[in-house]
Design a protein around this motif. Sequence first.
Motif, PDB file in Angstrom:
ATOM      1  N   GLU A 115      58.354  97.103  44.776  1.00 34.39           N
ATOM      2  CA  GLU A 115      59.395  97.885  45.454  1.00 34.39           C
ATOM      3  C   GLU A 115      59.069  98.036  46.937  1.00 34.39           C
ATOM      4  O   GLU A 115      59.944  97.851  47.793  1.00 34.39           O
ATOM      5  N   ALA A 116      57.808  98.342  47.264  1.00 32.26           N
ATOM      6  CA  ALA A 116      57.406  98.507  48.659  1.00 32.26           C
ATOM      7  C   ALA A 116      57.577  97.221  49.458  1.00 32.26           C
ATOM      8  O   ALA A 116      57.861  97.271  50.665  1.00 32.26           O
ATOM      9  N   TRP A 117      57.434  96.079  48.795  1.00 36.61           N
ATOM     10  CA  TRP A 117      57.578  94.792  49.467  1.00 36.61           C
ATOM     11  C   TRP A 117      59.027  94.286  49.465  1.00 36.61           C
ATOM     12  O   TRP A 117      59.309  93.169  49.899  1.00 36.61           O
ATOM     13  N   GLY A 118      59.951  95.105  48.957  1.00 41.22           N
ATOM     14  CA  GLY A 118      61.357  94.739  48.954  1.00 41.22           C
ATOM     15  C   GLY A 118      61.729  93.700  47.912  1.00 41.22           C
ATOM     16  O   GLY A 118      62.759  93.037  48.036  1.00 41.22           O
ATOM     17  N   GLU A 119      60.927  93.579  46.883  1.00 41.13           N
ATOM     18  CA  GLU A 119      61.201  92.614  45.820  1.00 41.13           C
ATOM     19  C   GLU A 119      62.207  93.205  44.821  1.00 41.13           C
ATOM     20  O   GLU A 119      62.204  94.406  44.569  1.00 41.13           O
ATOM     21  N   PRO A 120      63.060  92.360  44.234  1.00 41.20           N
ATOM     22  CA  PRO A 120      63.989  92.865  43.224  1.00 41.20           C
ATOM     23  C   PRO A 120      63.234  93.308  41.969  1.00 41.20           C
ATOM     24  O   PRO A 120      62.124  92.837  41.698  1.00 41.20           O
ATOM     25  N   ALA A 121      63.850  94.197  41.225  1.00 35.03           N
ATOM     26  CA  ALA A 121      63.253  94.655  39.965  1.00 35.03           C
ATOM     27  C   ALA A 121      63.131  93.476  39.010  1.00 35.03           C
ATOM     28  O   ALA A 121      63.969  92.563  39.019  1.00 35.03           O
TER      29      ALA A 121
END
Length: 164
Positions: A115-121
């Motif tokens: 989440e912190a790295w902006g990755e999708p769930a």
Amino acid sequence: MTLSDTDLIHLRRCVELAREALDDGDEPFGSVLVSGTGEVLAEDRNRVSGGDRTRHPELALALWAVEHLPEEERAEATVYTSGEHCPMCAAAHGWVGLGRIVAAVRSEQLAAWLEAWGEPAPAVATLPVEQVVPGAVVDGPAPELVGEMEALHRARVERDRAAG
């Protein structure tokens, strides 16, 4: 629970396997199955890069255990893993009756990093093993290995972003 020196030895091997997986184009996960007497029985790493998203090491070890160990030996065995089991692997672990799980990092940590790295769930919910397998014994994380595992997962994210 405080992890023992023996736990850390097996977890370090899991991290090595995770690094091998990453170096081979896979996601960085590795696992080791250890008997109740301390013998390393089997090990594996992620093998999902070929397109089969079920090729997780925890599932491979559960399948190995059900084919090679009687029920009582499965219950005494420990699965060491670089990252806590996904729900699929947790279910397999529970269905075949494996014992303790020791994870270098827990699912909650990995989810927070992504989440912190902006990755999708992920496509499958990130759940603690205990929610999938009531009564499961899960120890970890291993603070000594969290930074290294975070770096491996970060490298995977960067590699995948660069590949487009």
